[in-house]
Motif scaffolding. Sequence first.
Motif, PDB file in Angstrom:
ATOM      1  N   ASN A 282      -7.781   3.775 -37.266  1.00 23.38           N
ATOM      2  CA  ASN A 282      -7.836   2.698 -36.277  1.00 23.38           C
ATOM      3  C   ASN A 282      -8.598   1.493 -36.843  1.00 23.38           C
ATOM      4  O   ASN A 282      -9.518   0.969 -36.217  1.00 23.38           O
ATOM      5  N   GLN A 283      -8.211   1.062 -38.039  1.00 30.75           N
ATOM      6  CA  GLN A 283      -8.918  -0.039 -38.698  1.00 30.75           C
ATOM      7  C   GLN A 283      -8.004  -1.121 -39.257  1.00 30.75           C
ATOM      8  O   GLN A 283      -8.423  -2.274 -39.389  1.00 30.75           O
ATOM      9  N   THR A 284      -6.772  -0.779 -39.593  1.00 30.63           N
ATOM     10  CA  THR A 284      -5.919  -1.700 -40.339  1.00 30.63           C
ATOM     11  C   THR A 284      -5.669  -3.008 -39.589  1.00 30.63           C
ATOM     12  O   THR A 284      -5.774  -4.098 -40.162  1.00 30.63           O
ATOM     13  N   GLY A 285      -5.317  -2.929 -38.311  1.00 30.08           N
ATOM     14  CA  GLY A 285      -5.046  -4.144 -37.540  1.00 30.08           C
ATOM     15  C   GLY A 285      -6.245  -5.067 -37.486  1.00 30.08           C
ATOM     16  O   GLY A 285      -6.130  -6.290 -37.678  1.00 30.08           O
ATOM     17  N   GLN A 286      -7.423  -4.497 -37.261  1.00 33.38           N
ATOM     18  CA  GLN A 286      -8.637  -5.300 -37.172  1.00 33.38           C
ATOM     19  C   GLN A 286      -8.978  -5.939 -38.521  1.00 33.38           C
ATOM     20  O   GLN A 286      -9.375  -7.109 -38.588  1.00 33.38           O
TER      21      GLN A 286
ATOM     22  N   THR B 187      -6.195  -5.645 -29.407  1.00 39.00           N
ATOM     23  CA  THR B 187      -5.968  -4.250 -29.779  1.00 39.00           C
ATOM     24  C   THR B 187      -5.700  -3.382 -28.556  1.00 39.00           C
ATOM     25  O   THR B 187      -6.011  -3.763 -27.433  1.00 39.00           O
ATOM     26  N   PHE B 188      -5.116  -2.200 -28.792  1.00 42.51           N
ATOM     27  CA  PHE B 188      -4.842  -1.203 -27.747  1.00 42.51           C
ATOM     28  C   PHE B 188      -3.990  -1.788 -26.611  1.00 42.51           C
ATOM     29  O   PHE B 188      -4.277  -1.585 -25.428  1.00 42.51           O
ATOM     30  N   ALA B 189      -2.948  -2.523 -26.970  1.00 37.61           N
ATOM     31  CA  ALA B 189      -2.132  -3.214 -25.977  1.00 37.61           C
ATOM     32  C   ALA B 189      -1.299  -2.241 -25.150  1.00 37.61           C
ATOM     33  O   ALA B 189      -0.623  -1.372 -25.693  1.00 37.61           O
TER      34      ALA B 189
END
Length: 249
Positions: free
Chosen positions: A125-129, A141-143
């Motif tokens: 849970n790091q790539t997008g950020q 995030t977490f849409a």
Amino acid sequence: MKILVAVKRVVDYNVKVRVRADGSGVETADVKMSMNPFDEIALEEAVRLKEAGTATEILAVSIGPAAAQETLRTALARGADRAVLVESDLPAEPLGVAKVLAALVRKEAPGLVILGKQAIDDDSNQTGQMLAALLGWPQATFASKVVIDGAVARVTREIDGGLETLEVNLPAIITADLRLNEPRYITLPNIMKAKKKPLDQHKPEDFGVDLTPRLRTLRVEAPAQRSGGVLVKDVAELVTKLKTEAKVI
């Protein structure tokens, strides 16, 4: 608007994961692999935005071994217009993936990037950020709901206290949660069409990115087996067991 969707090849969620005998990692030989479920949701959302006339093109991207071509062909069958495989046999860590995606974003200039919130193999849970930080783009995030209105995106996300709605300027990074949508089944005609859609291949070096792992896995162990439960005949016996065996009272 062009949408870039990142997809990852992982052990299928229906497969019971087994740890290698030497403890070096999870067994992947002769194991069914598929697209990360959160990435399926991200791709479905991109397809829906295109069907609504918001997007004009969907580019699916994967960083992984040559076998990830199969995952990208699935993405093409699900509605992506073209695909890019950045081939590497090294373990794909979030920062390395984010750097490759950032290079592709600068080359392709999409108006929106959608990723699954996490991969089910490492749950990082790091790539997008990290991608948002590298590009200097806003992120949501977490849409669980996405509405595109001109040059902004309104994103509803689930938080501990309920629902939070953010408005971010495009271009932006969005990561998909489970409740965003339900991916549709792939039809046979779309599978056939996917075989003719373009799939380009590159190496990380083409983008000036070194994917050498920064982390070293010392050992992987399966969770300890849980003992079976015990039936008690009344509350008094339950309290006694909690005192004498569980020692929680």
